[in-house]
Motif scaffolding. Structure first.
Motif, PDB file in Angstrom:
ATOM      1  N   UNK A  82      -3.971  -3.443   8.085  1.00 59.29           N
ATOM      2  CA  UNK A  82      -2.867  -3.944   7.761  1.00 59.29           C
ATOM      3  C   UNK A  82      -1.537  -2.998   8.096  1.00 59.29           C
ATOM      4  N   UNK A  83      -0.504  -3.763   8.747  1.00 58.28           N
ATOM      5  CA  UNK A  83       0.718  -2.962   8.913  1.00 58.28           C
ATOM      6  C   UNK A  83       1.361  -2.444   7.857  1.00 58.28           C
ATOM      7  N   UNK A  84       1.033  -3.319   6.633  1.00 57.25           N
ATOM      8  CA  UNK A  84       1.517  -2.867   5.086  1.00 57.25           C
ATOM      9  C   UNK A  84       0.786  -1.885   4.466  1.00 57.25           C
ATOM     10  N   UNK A  85       1.268  -1.756   2.903  1.00 59.25           N
ATOM     11  CA  UNK A  85       0.634  -1.148   2.280  1.00 59.25           C
ATOM     12  C   UNK A  85       0.056  -2.532   1.450  1.00 59.25           C
ATOM     13  N   UNK A  86      -1.513  -2.226   1.275  1.00 60.32           N
ATOM     14  CA  UNK A  86      -2.195  -3.335   0.315  1.00 60.32           C
ATOM     15  C   UNK A  86      -2.531  -3.036  -0.663  1.00 60.32           C
ATOM     16  N   UNK A  87      -1.720  -4.428  -0.979  1.00 62.13           N
ATOM     17  CA  UNK A  87      -1.600  -4.300  -2.607  1.00 62.13           C
ATOM     18  C   UNK A  87      -2.245  -5.122  -3.662  1.00 62.13           C
ATOM     19  N   UNK A  88      -3.317  -5.878  -3.221  1.00 63.11           N
ATOM     20  CA  UNK A  88      -4.155  -6.641  -3.481  1.00 63.11           C
ATOM     21  C   UNK A  88      -6.087  -6.278  -3.146  1.00 63.11           C
ATOM     22  N   UNK A  89      -6.916  -5.918  -4.160  1.00 64.46           N
ATOM     23  CA  UNK A  89      -8.097  -6.229  -3.980  1.00 64.46           C
ATOM     24  C   UNK A  89      -8.948  -7.471  -4.563  1.00 64.46           C
TER      25      UNK A  89
END
Lengths: 811, 782
Positions: free
Chosen positions: B437-444
């Motif tokens: 990801x180029x940014x924050x990973x927010x959900x899994x």
């Protein structure tokens, strides 16, 4: 001279109808100012608004932006819409503004007009938060934010703000899929309930900036972002003619990349005196009641101000020439003329004698001095009196006390009684020996050695916290309260967190170690230790507050700081000390409070303050000479009685003000007039309260009357506000009554065979530096006649006089 | 009561009364306290009531400050009772007098502080409504009107907590694939959830929830969520229900529940003033808990839809909550690091789990309900046991955990600010670590059925990895295009592939032609080479023959030459011999022998001379023949030489044509393949087009059916309501009649009493009352 030819007829008629200030004829136009004085447009989105100010012979100014005609020498480079220039194509030209026969030309440059700058969070978006009040302390700028969302106070932490806005709660504050669903946008535009209400309209420039940023994908800034290097506010000053008169404000910011921007719509406006002039957030000043106000703009970390005077409409004022004793008066009168104020008359010799004695030496004149002074036919006797008072040891004691307050001389956990005495003695020696202030400050701040051997080192024992030391130094020696900048950029001044921590790092290398005597500590230069910025944690290089970043290789940082601080290079040192001295004699500083120097708290008479500072420097920081300048000035000698023009003035020193005598002096003069003695810790019986070395020592009387505890450097430590317990203490407390009894002055005089009348007269002169009036005499005669026991009656009179406001106040 | 009656009802009632009683209608109305004119008016204005008209206005404009939780000025406008109680400045509404009502004066800005604070006036029509409502007597609701519950009672309750694999795999039927919204950009993924028992993934989008089949990586359904954006998605423990909690920031929030098997929205719960950030349904499907920025966890009964209790212990936004799989406990967490465990059914606090110092962004129970995992913005992942609330494990990762989930088999999947997705075992051993990801990973979310790790990031990208080796699989979207767009795309694709196929076919045709031609050329070249070689052989044979002839000629020549030489010497010798013989003969005349010899000699000489002359004569011929043969040989040999060159050229040409023919053949084969592929692609595109056309037709059909369903349901409801109203009207009328009857009876009794009294008084003394009165009395008694 061209007035008759060029002034529009309407203007003439209206002027005549309203009756111009000075004469029946309309005041002539003295100058036509166009602000800003040049226009530079550097992108397709750039623009520049302008304003035109007409200045008349009588000093009144008027905003004539809409009435003036605007012509651009080369219409191809820009178009004019209202009072705003928008770039069209690259080129240079001249804007010719004409009004009432006057013409002013300003250069216009347009370049890079084909370039559209990408939107920047820091340059474009952050100012919206400031302007619309989002990041103020009462809203999201609060330390813990508001309603779950925090912005840094006035935007001191752009990176943090970017983070919180975009990534703290992902998907809530901004929605890049449906831009207009972004909560921060909907809240600001009042589309959803918002505790802070609707801040701006969806059609406003602010909303458009936010949407443009969202459309670009809410990007963070990459690389170097242009910083605001200066903010200009226009007009530079204005004199408004009566309630309701308007003047638009124009603000321009200069950036580190050499460009500038018209930030009138993005700057936050404030007035420091809404009673005299108000300003709305569109930047329109509206005159209110007569008075002065400082119209301020805040943009980024910069606060700038413009001086506004409001006069009553069509004021008729004729300056009555009064002689000026020295430069103080000259500069004062200049200001009075601007304000259309006539200063009060000179006070009487009696008044002056009492006032000068109390102020300069903290004593009351004796009966003999009184008689002698009144009888002196010398026209320069007031100056002689000042010189005489300045040579007395009481003068030295007075200033030792004042400095002891600023240097917080008191026993603490860190400072033993002995060390405190060394500290006090060090100070006393300096003042008694007329050591120049700059030298004293250098000795103090650069002090190293044992706290017993070098009293000055106790300064660093008073406060051991690096940041607090820096704050104290700034407050005492520069008059600045930089505390705010510890956690965020100063909201009303220029100081940023960078300035604060860079200044604090001068004090990061103070070493302290135990000496042989457990009560003594040794202060030395440890040559190591740094201050880190709390945001990002980078090490701060020492930088003078508002000055340069010196090369400190192998130097004691404190010595370097002291050298700079007490030098003419520091623009604040001399003026600050001069202001402290001034405030002592007028009860109010030219900048008030004296330790609250900031852009948003301007001096009431800048030229005078600068002149005093200059003189102080010229006098080699010998403040005795400065005191003399002040005390021999006519301004100091004015009466308290006001006239029609200065009745409402409380800031400009156009008349003398009533000041309650400060605690120590009051106790001393009560003791003097009652012929009694006090005993204070460490001092022989009969010593004066002014001489008390230790801030921690006090008596009930001194505490009640607001003696400084010297717990902080704040000028507010000395309280001179009257209160109920003071009145009750004087009326019913033991001090006055007991002292009258103990001193037995009345008894002694009766034994000396003085008549009641004589005794009354002496009491009056002793206490009030005047003889009783005939009316007072008559009334007292009745009372005295009614009482068999003359001593009791006279002591009652004595008690009465001591409780009179005339005694408690200097006037 | 009375102002609530509808005018029609009153008229009916009046008519009925006329039949049953002789008492004038007006009297009845007056007895019932009805303003006559109003009740008889044909078109009474619609009643303004708190529930129907005023509360929605307050919700929109006032409740953000004046609600049960905040109560600015000690005023709560969120329910009728508290509104009537007023605030710290006393009562805020005066029935029937809007101009004296403080609330009204504030919203009209006639009094300070103007409300809403710092905002422009609320719209005039809203103010008018509030005014009408106050003037109309502050109705709470339509009161006496029979209420037909809009929401039928739900019963999803299970006999016991359900954590086992269900018999029927919870997968939705065919659903609409028409997105509710398709936006040009994407934003952070707000919620992901996987079904515990089927390869089904739910993804939150803008005003919609998307369902993906994780096995096929295919979008299989779109559930509209017009309430806004879902901030939390949950499947019930048995996988049969899907919950979406969300709404619009600072405006509204609720939880919506769908039946996974039917894909139908089954009910909604909650009425928050801000979005819902966390929600869950208990495993026995009796309770739903939700929470959000209002800092309160509200627990509702699924059956009645009523709020059962509230948890007000949190000091900041509720960011995560989850019921334990056994249905006993409820864990809730907030933005301040607060983490509590409650007894779900009794609302009693069970444990306080202290440790997190920042937002607890994720909570997840181990399937045995004995361990709770929590992940926080403070960067820590913690495991808690449920005996005493002890922290049994803690490790740091991601520099801020954004989401976390226990897998069915006890692994833990996390993601966070560093953009990584990590799978752990319970000893904090990292099993897998993927990024990209180029940014924050927010959900899994973890798909237990396919063993896939699924995560979404701040930019809206959703990626899938295999859990075992962390191999990247594919990307999903929370923002699928509309069906029309898809059809358009498919059509474009089709026309493109058609063009492609055509051009490929043409290429193939041309290639075939070229190949044929090249082959023909090659054959021709081969033939001419063969001919040349044949010629050469012929010529070579000729040369051999000629050479033989030449040899013969040369031999002849040689022989003749040698004979001639012999003869040249022999002839004179013979002549001499003959002469000598003759001489001799002469000499020896008549020597016959000699003469004969002389004659023979002469003859021989003549013969020989003749022979020589013949030889001499034929010599040029022989010589010519010889040279002619020689010439022929050399000429033929030259021809052969030339022919050899020609042959080698022909050979080269033949090789070249062979090459050309070969490449042309290859080209033909390639273009044939291309053409076949293009054909396949075309038919695939054709399939796509058909597919999306189908989908669109399906959606149209579906929408029509839904509309019909709604209409018919409304009709039924309307009828029910009408019926109930009629019943209620009859009831009211009956009551009124009873009352009237009672009044009548009372009046009659009164009359009887008076009559008795009169009679008694008559009995005691002469009638004292006026005759008129007596008359009236007697009339009435008649």
């Amino acid at each position: 001279m061209h007035k008759a030819l060029f002034l529009p007829a309407i203007y003439l008629v209206s002027s005549w109808l309203s009756g111009a200030a000075w004469a029946t004829e309309a005041p002539a136009l003295r100058a036509l100012h166009v602000y800003p004085r040049d226009v530079q447009m550097t992108s397709s989105r750039d623009r520049q608004s302008l304003l035109v100010q007409a200045e008349y012979e009588n000093g009144i100014t008027r905003d004539v932006s809409t009435e003036a005609t605007w012509v651009l020498s080369d219409p191809a480079i820009a178009r004019i819409e209202g009072n705003v220039l928008y770039p069209l194509s690259d080129g240079t030209g001249e804007l010719v503004v004409a009004y009432a026969g006057h013409e002013t030309r300003i250069p216009v440059v347009a370049r890079d007009t084909a370039t559209s700058l990408p939107i920047s969070f820091r340059v474009d978006v952050m100012p919206v938060f400031m302007k619309t009040g989002c990041n103020t302390g009462s809203c999201h700028g609060a330390a813990r934010g508001k309603d779950g969302f925090r912005l840094s106070l006035f935007g001191f932490d752009p990176a943090g703000d970017y983070f919180r806005l975009t990534r703290e709660i992902s998907g809530r504050r901004i929605n890049l899929a449906e831009l207009h669903e972004s909560l921060f946008y909907k809240k600001g535009t009042g589309q959803v309930p918002h505790t802070g209400g609707k801040r701006f309209d969806t059609e406003s420039e602010y909303a458009k900036i936010l949407v443009r940023w969202l459309e670009a994908g809410a990007p963070d800034d990459q690389g170097e972002v242009p910083q605001v290097t200066a903010v200009e506010i226009y007009p530079e000053h204005a004199v408004l003619d009566g309630l309701g008169a308007n003047q638009a404000i124009n603000v321009r910011a200069k950036y580190s990349d050499g460009t500038d921007r018209d930030v009138t719509t993005l700057a936050y406006f404030m007035s420091n005196n809404d009673n005299s002039a108000t300003i709305d957030q569109a930047g329109l000043v509206t005159a209110q009641n007569r008075g002065e106000s400082f119209i301020m703009v805040r943009f980024g970390t910069h606060t700038e101000g413009s001086h506004f005077i409001t006069l009553p409409k069509d004021l008729k004022f004729q300056w009555q020439e009064v002689p000026a004793n020295n430069y103080v008066d000259e500069l004062m009168f200049k200001k009075f003329k601007k304000l259309c104020i006539q200063p009060s008359e000179l006070c009487t010799d009696e008044r002056f004698l009492r006032r000068a004695s109390l102020d300069i030496a903290g004593v009351l004149p004796t009966v003999e001095q009184y008689e002698e002074f009144l009888a002196d036919p010398d026209s320069h006797k007031r100056e002689k009196l000042v010189d005489e008072l300045l040579s007395r040891k009481e003068f030295v004691e007075m200033w030792v006390m004042k400095w002891a307050e600023l240097l917080q001389i008191r026993t603490t956990r860190e400072i033993s009684y002995k060390a405190m005495l060394r500290y006090y003695n060090w100070l006393q020696e300096r003042i008694a020996n007329d050591v120049p202030m700059d030298q004293m400050v250098r000795e103090l701040l650069g002090a190293s050695g044992g706290t017993f051997t070098n009293g000055a080192t106790n300064y660093y024992q008073n406060e051991t916290n690096t940041l607090k030391i820096a704050e104290n130094v700034a407050q005492v020696f520069m008059g600045m309260r930089v505390q705010c900048a510890q956690c965020h950029n100063h909201p009303f001044d220029r100081w940023t967190m960078n300035d604060y921590y860079a200044f604090a790092s001068f004090f990061s290398q103070i070493g302290r170690k135990q000496a042989e005597d457990p009560r003594e500590r040794i202060i030395f230069n440890s040559e190591s230790g740094e201050v880190n910025h709390p945001i990002g944690g980078r090490q701060m290089k020492p930088k003078f507050l508002g000055g340069a970043e010196p090369d400190l290789q192998g130097k004691d940082r404190r010595v370097a700081l002291a050298d700079w601080l007490a030098s003419p290079e520091n623009p604040y040192f001399a003026t600050n000390l001069a202001n402290i001295v001034w405030a002592h004699f007028f009860g109010r500083g030219i900048i008030h409070e004296v330790d609250d120097v900031r852009i948003s708290n301007p001096p009431v008479n800048k030229e005078l303050l600068e002149a005093l500072g200059r003189k102080f420097t010229e006098y080699q920081y010998d403040f005795k000479k400065l005191v003399r300048d002040i005390c021999v000035s006519r301004t100091y000698q004015l009466g308290t009685q006001t006239n029609e023009t200065n009745a409402n003035d409380i800031r400009n020193f156009s008349h003398a003000s009533l000041r309650r005598v400060r605690a120590e002096v009051l106790l001393d003069i009560v003791s003097y007039v009652t012929d009694t003695k006090n005993k204070f810790q460490g001092l022989p019986a009969g010593a004066r309260a002014v001489q008390i070395a230790n801030g921690n020592t006090s008596t009930y009387f001194l505490t009640t009357f607001g003696r400084a505890e010297r717990g902080s450097v704040c000028s507010c430590e000395v309280k001179i506000e009257p209160n109920l317990s003071q009145a009750l203490h004087l009326l019913n407390g033991d001090t006055v009554h007991q002292k009258i009894q103990t001193g037995n002055l009345v008894g002694k005089r009766l034994e000396e065979g003085k008549s009641s009348e004589e005794i009354v007269e002496e009491l009056y002169i002793r206490c009030l530096t005047r003889r009783p009036t005939d009316k007072e005499k008559q009334e007292l005669q009745v009372i005295l006649a009614a009482e068999e026991e003359q001593k009791l009656a006279l002591e009652d009179v004595f008690w009465g006089v001591l409780n009179a406001r005339e005694f408690l106040f200097n006037h | 009561m009375c102002p609530n009656c509808g005018s029609i009802r009153i008229l009916c009632f009046a008519a009925w009364l006329r039949v049953v009683s002789s008492i004038p209608v007006v009297v009845v109305c007056l007895q019932l306290g009805l303003p006559v004119g109003e009740t008889l008016a044909a078109d009474a204005p619609p009643q303004i009531t708190y529930d129907d008209h005023i509360l929605p206005i307050f919700r929109q404009k006032c409740l953000s400050c004046h609600n049960l939780d905040k109560k600015r000025g000690d005023l709560d406008l969120g329910n009728y009772t508290s509104l009537m109680q007023g605030g710290s400045s006393g009562e805020v509404v005066v029935p029937g007098d809007s101009d004296s009502s403080y609330l009204y004066l504030l919203v009209t800005h006639e009094s300070e502080p103007a409300m809403p604070l710092d905002s422009p006036k609320i719209p005039a029509e809203m103010i008018e409504k509030i005014g009408q409502w106050i003037d109309g007597g502050l109705l709470e609701n339509t009161g006496s009107t029979a209420q037909v519950s809009k929401k039928p009672k739900q019963s999803f309750a299970l006999a016991a907590p359900s954590n086992e694999r269900p018999e029927v795999v919870p997968m939705p039927p065919r659903l609409s694939l028409e997105p509710v919204s398709h936006t040009p950009g994407t934003t952070a993924v707000s919620a992901l959830a996987t079904n515990p028992w089927s390869p089904l993934l739910a993804v939150a989008g803008q005003r919609q929830v998307l369902l993906y089949d994780t096995q096929k990586s295919e979008l299989i359904g779109i559930l509209p969520f017009p309430e806004g954006v879902a901030e939390v998605l949950r499947f019930s423990r048995n996988g049969s229900l899907l919950l979406a909690g969300g709404g619009r920031g600072a405006t509204s929030g609720q939880v919506v529940v769908w039946d996974v098997h039917t894909g139908e929205r089954v009910f909604e719960i909650g009425d928050e003033l801000d979005t819902v950030l966390a929600a869950d349904i208990s495993s026995d499907q009796t309770l739903i808990a939700l929470g959000g920025p209002q800092r309160v966890v509200r627990v509702f009964s699924v059956e009645s839809g009523e709020k059962l209790y509230e948890i007000r212990k949190h000091t900041d936004w509720i960011c995560a909550l989850e019921f334990s799989p056994n249905g006993v406990l409820l864990a809730t967490a907030d933005r301040n690091g607060g983490l509590f465990v409650w007894e779900g059914w009794t609302e009693r606090e069970y444990l306080t789990l202290k440790g997190h110092s920042a937002t607890v962004a994720g909570l997840s129970w181990r399937s045995d309900s004995n361990v709770l995992a929590s992940g926080s913005e403070d960067g820590s992942i913690r495991l808690w046991e449920m005996e005493n609330g002890g922290q049994i494990k803690k490790w740091d990762s991601h520099g801020g955990v954004a989401s976390l989930q226990f897998t069915r088999d006890g692994r833990i999947l996390t993601c966070g600010r560093d953009g990584h997705v990590r799978l752990w075992d319970q000893d904090a051993k990292q099993l897998s670590d993927v990024s990209g990801f180029g940014d924050l990973a927010v959900e899994v979310a973890f798909c237990n059925e396919t063993d896939q790790m699924i995560a979404g990031d701040w930019t809206g990208a959703i990626r899938v990895w295999k859990a075992g080796d962390g191999q990247a699989m594919n990307e999903l979207s929370a923002n699928p295009p509309t069906l029309a767009e898809r059809l358009d795309n498919a059509k474009q694709e089709l026309s493109a592939s058609e063009v492609e196929a055509q051009s490929a076919a043409e290429t193939y045709r041309l290639a075939t032609l070229a190949a044929n031609e090249a082959t023909a050329n090659h054959l021709k070249a081969q033939e001419s080479l063969r001919q040349l070689q044949q010629q050469k052989q012929t010529w070579q044979a000729d040369v051999v023959t000629l050479k033989n002839k030449l040899d013969v000629a040369a031999n002849d020549y040689e022989v003749a030459e040698k004979r001639a030489e012999v003869l040249i010497q022999a002839v004179p010798a013979l002549a001499e011999a003959a002469t000598q013989a003759e001489t001799a003969a002469k000499a020896l005349l008549d020597d016959a022998e000699l003469l004969e010899a002389t004659t023979r000699l002469r003859q021989s000489h003549r013969l020989r001379a003749e022979e020589l002359a013949a030889l001499e004569q034929s010599k040029p011929d022989r010589s010519q023949a010889l040279s002619s043969f020689r010439d022929q040989v050399s000429a033929t040999e030259q021809k052969i030489g030339a022919l050899t060159t020609t042959i080698s050229a022909a050979e080269q040409q033949q090789e070249a044509t062979a090459q050309v023919a070969k490449s042309a053949g290859e080209k033909m084969a390639a273009s044939q393949q291309t053409s076949e592929l293009a054909g396949a692609a075309r038919s695939k595109s054709q399939q796509h087009v058909t597919h999306w056309e189908n989908e669109i037709a399906f959606v149209t059909q579906l929408n029509r059916l839904v509309a019909e369903h709604v209409t018919s349901r409304e009709t039924v409801l309307e009828r029910e309501r009408g019926h109930a109203e009629a019943v209620a009207k009859v009831e009211v009328a009956k009551q009124a009649a009873t009352a009237a009857q009672a009044a009548l009876t009372e009046a009659e009794e009164e009359l009887a009493r008076i009559a008795r009294e009169i009679a008694i008084s008559k009995g005691i003394q002469e009638p004292a009352g006026s005759p008129g009165q007596a008359e009236q009395v007697s009339q009435v008694s008649e």
